[in-house]
Structure formats: C-alpha cells, structure tokens
Design a protein around this motif. Structure first.
Motif, PDB file in Angstrom:
ATOM      1  N   CYS A   3     -57.237  69.882 -23.517  1.00 57.22           N
ATOM      2  CA  CYS A   3     -57.002  68.901 -24.575  1.00 57.22           C
ATOM      3  C   CYS A   3     -57.676  67.573 -24.193  1.00 57.22           C
ATOM      4  O   CYS A   3     -57.468  67.066 -23.098  1.00 57.22           O
ATOM      5  CB  CYS A   3     -55.491  68.698 -24.750  1.00 57.22           C
ATOM      6  SG  CYS A   3     -55.073  67.340 -25.838  1.00 57.22           S
ATOM      7  N   ASN A   5     -56.873  64.792 -25.333  1.00 55.99           N
ATOM      8  CA  ASN A   5     -55.870  63.721 -25.401  1.00 55.99           C
ATOM      9  C   ASN A   5     -54.994  63.686 -24.154  1.00 55.99           C
ATOM     10  O   ASN A   5     -54.887  62.651 -23.491  1.00 55.99           O
ATOM     11  CB  ASN A   5     -55.019  63.934 -26.660  1.00 55.99           C
ATOM     12  CG  ASN A   5     -54.062  62.759 -26.885  1.00 55.99           C
ATOM     13  OD1 ASN A   5     -54.445  61.610 -26.706  1.00 55.99           O
ATOM     14  ND2 ASN A   5     -52.828  63.065 -27.265  1.00 55.99           N
ATOM     15  N   CYS A   6     -54.373  64.864 -23.803  1.00 55.68           N
ATOM     16  CA  CYS A   6     -53.434  64.867 -22.686  1.00 55.68           C
ATOM     17  C   CYS A   6     -53.945  65.660 -21.487  1.00 55.68           C
ATOM     18  O   CYS A   6     -53.382  65.552 -20.404  1.00 55.68           O
ATOM     19  CB  CYS A   6     -52.071  65.432 -23.131  1.00 55.68           C
ATOM     20  SG  CYS A   6     -52.125  67.197 -23.494  1.00 55.68           S
ATOM     21  N   CYS A  17     -53.355  71.195 -29.696  1.00 55.03           N
ATOM     22  CA  CYS A  17     -52.861  71.240 -28.321  1.00 55.03           C
ATOM     23  C   CYS A  17     -51.410  71.717 -28.319  1.00 55.03           C
ATOM     24  O   CYS A  17     -50.585  71.254 -29.100  1.00 55.03           O
ATOM     25  CB  CYS A  17     -52.967  69.845 -27.706  1.00 55.03           C
ATOM     26  SG  CYS A  17     -52.216  69.743 -26.077  1.00 55.03           S
ATOM     27  N   SER A  19     -49.327  71.105 -26.063  1.00 56.79           N
ATOM     28  CA  SER A  19     -48.499  70.117 -25.389  1.00 56.79           C
ATOM     29  C   SER A  19     -48.243  68.890 -26.259  1.00 56.79           C
ATOM     30  O   SER A  19     -47.103  68.484 -26.454  1.00 56.79           O
ATOM     31  CB  SER A  19     -49.169  69.698 -24.078  1.00 56.79           C
ATOM     32  OG  SER A  19     -48.402  68.716 -23.433  1.00 56.79           O
ATOM     33  N   CYS A  20     -49.323  68.320 -26.839  1.00 52.05           N
ATOM     34  CA  CYS A  20     -49.153  67.074 -27.576  1.00 52.05           C
ATOM     35  C   CYS A  20     -49.480  67.201 -29.055  1.00 52.05           C
ATOM     36  O   CYS A  20     -49.255  66.261 -29.810  1.00 52.05           O
ATOM     37  CB  CYS A  20     -49.983  65.953 -26.950  1.00 52.05           C
ATOM     38  SG  CYS A  20     -51.761  66.158 -27.197  1.00 52.05           S
ATOM     39  N   ASN A  22     -52.383  67.356 -30.425  1.00 56.22           N
ATOM     40  CA  ASN A  22     -53.672  66.764 -30.778  1.00 56.22           C
ATOM     41  C   ASN A  22     -54.618  67.857 -31.286  1.00 56.22           C
ATOM     42  O   ASN A  22     -54.605  68.978 -30.789  1.00 56.22           O
ATOM     43  CB  ASN A  22     -54.247  66.073 -29.540  1.00 56.22           C
ATOM     44  CG  ASN A  22     -55.565  65.371 -29.842  1.00 56.22           C
ATOM     45  OD1 ASN A  22     -55.629  64.532 -30.741  1.00 56.22           O
ATOM     46  ND2 ASN A  22     -56.593  65.715 -29.102  1.00 56.22           N
TER      47      ASN A  22
HETATM   48 ZN   LIG Z   1     -52.673  67.530 -25.667  1.00 56.79          ZN
END
Ligand SMILES: [Zn+2]
Length: 132
Positions: A3, A5-6, A17, A19-20, A22
């Motif tokens: 990702c 972003n993270c 993503c 996780s986040c 995105n």
């Molecule tokens: Zn992410």
C-alpha cells in the motif's frame, strides 16, 4: 503489493488496502518483462536460429572431408576441403609415400568441424546470429 499509504502488504490484484482502505495502484502499472527473444510488440526480433550438433558435424566430417563444414553452413570452405581431400589422395597414390597427407588433412578438418560447431553455437547463443 504494498500500500502506498500505510505500507502494509495486500494480495496482488486487491483494489483497496486491507489495512487502511486506501485505493491501491492499478495492476497495469506493472508490466511483465517481454518474453526472451521478442520485442514489446510481440514480434520476434529475429527468427530463432537452430543450433548445430557438433556430433553430427564430426560424423559428417568423418565420412568425407568438408561435409561437416557444409553442414555448418561453410559451403565454400566445405567444397574446397572436399577437392583438397581428393587432390591429396591423388598425390598420395602417385607418390606412394604421400598417403599420410590426406590422413593428416582428414584428422585436422574433423577436429576443425567439431570446434567450429561449438563456435557456431556459442555465437548463436550470445548474439543470436551465425558467426559466418
Ligand atoms: Zn494501507
């Protein structure tokens, strides 16, 4: 795929993503490298040249001087070797003590055909072209 972003890893092809949430960059940003021997347009750069078999070259050279070189594509050299071989035999019979000459020539061209086959293959594998 990571990702942007993270930084967490997500399965390839995931649109978001895990996780986040995105939006992941499109898979199309990744291009597989073109297959060996082909251009990006899918056209082969050159027709693949088959390798020469050093054993066949040696057997042909064994049967008659020059045959191995003709097999390797050295047509002119092969024909010349055939003629030289015949001439050496004629000289050998005429002089009686000269029969060693065609034998030496035969051994040499046999060795030459074998090594030239390996040279040919090395050139095809390294440059994609025949050396002669
Ligand atoms: Zn992410």
């Amino acid at each position: 795929m990571f990702c942007p972003n993270c930084g967490k890893d997500s399965p390839p092809g995931a649109k978001f993503c895990e996780s986040c949430g995105n939006a992941m960059p499109s898979d199309q940003t990744y291009q597989a490298p073109p297959a060996y021997g082909s251009q990006p347009f899918g056209q082969p750069m050159y027709a693949p040249i088959p390798l020469k078999n050093a054993g066949i070259a040696a057997v042909l050279a064994f049967l008659w001087a020059g045959l191995g070189h003709i097999y390797l594509g050295q047509i002119g050299k092969g024909i010349m070797f055939m003629l030289v071989y015949i001439i050496l035999w004629v000289i050998g019979f005429l002089t009686f003590f000269g029969l060693i000459l065609p034998f030496i020539f035969w051994i040499w061209q046999l060795y030459d055909a074998y090594t030239k086959a390996n040279e040919y293959n090395a050139s095809v594998q390294q440059t994609g072209r025949a050396p002669w």
